[in-house]
Design an enzyme around this catalytic site. Structure first.
Site: not given
Ligand code: IPE
Ligand code: IPE
Ligand code: MG
Length: 243
Positions: A16-17, A19-20, A29, A33, A64-65
């Site tokens: 996770d993370g 996007g940030r 974003r 990824h 996540n959809w």
């Protein structure tokens, strides 16, 4: 505890993370990824070098959809890019790839890429990388129940081992160590059934920055834990017996 038990057989990671990480750099974003895929490849190699047998990563959740369409389609296209860029390399390094999750809802192209990754690496044994994609822990429990019912398993025969044999991760032991990057302290519907006795480590590191330093810190934390599985610490039993 002996030294063998100090290296987990199975590590599960919520990556996770992304996007940030991108936002901090004023980038879209998707860029996060993309860097996240590179972090994953580094981590697979580092885990294999450390003798970890199974690495399971959360790449796309059932929920996540609900993200914007452009982000979802970006993530789907990244699967195709990642497989074409890294499959041969990982296959050459002895990595066996498994995909866990509901494949019925993904496009034919993504399904074909996953099939190819599994087929190409099926004979490898150095480390098993399981990619949880369109995966949810609740989905997994429900689909396992559906399979058991469809197979005609009588209710009195449905015990934990039997239900476990229908779960998506039936080929692997339960994770010893669960890591989540990105600073959130939650499971987010990852391996609910399988993490019953996993040691949990939460890191503020954003996933694209994850490397050997963070991995080794999590492994050191794991090695210092006393896993009791409901029992009493063996040293305490010995002390009381001798008292
Ligand atoms: C994790 O990173 C990757 C996926 C869920 C696909 P995020 O995209 O959730 O990144 P943050 O949490 O917004 O920073
Ligand atoms: C969990 O991250 C899913 C993946 C890493 C694939 P999320 O970013 O989707 O989790 P929440 O929404 O913060 O709980
Ligand atoms: Mg997130």
């Amino acid at each position: 505890m002996d030294t063998v038990a100090r290296v987990p057989r199975h590590v599960a990671i919520v990556m996770d993370g992304n996007g940030r990480w991108a936002k901090k750099r004023l980038m879209p974003r998707f860029f996060g990824h993309k860097q996240g895929v590179d972090a994953l490849v580094r981590t697979v190699e580092a885990c294999a070098d450390r003798g970890i047998e199974y690495l399971t990563v959360f790449a796309f959740s059932s929920e996540n959809w609900k993200r914007p369409t452009e982000e979802v389609s970006g993530l789907m296209s990244l699967v195709l890019v990642a497989v074409s860029k890294y499959l041969a390399k990982l296959a050459g390094e002895g990595v066996r790839i498994r995909i866990v999750g509901d494949r019925s809802q993904v496009s034919d192209k993504v399904r074909a890429a996953w099939d190819e990754a599994e087929r190409t690496t099926a004979g490898n044994r150095r480390i098993t990388l399981s990619v949880a994609f369109n995966y949810g822990g609740r989905w997994d429990i429900v689909q396992a129940c559906q399979q058991a019912i469809a197979a005609g398993v009588p209710a009195h025969e449905l015990d934990e081992a039997k239900l476990g044999s229908y779960m998506a991760m039936n080929f692997a032991p339960d994770p010893d160590l669960f890591i989540r990057t990105g600073g959130e302290v939650r499971i987010s519907n990852f391996l609910l059934w399988q993490v019953a006795y996993s040691e949990l480590v939460f890191s503020d590191c954003l996933w694209p920055e994850f490397g050997t330093v963070q991995l080794d810190a999590a492994l050191a934390d794991y090695a210092s834990r006393d896993r009791r599985f409901g029992r009493v610490n063996s040293a305490d039993v010995a002390t009381e017996a001798g008292a």
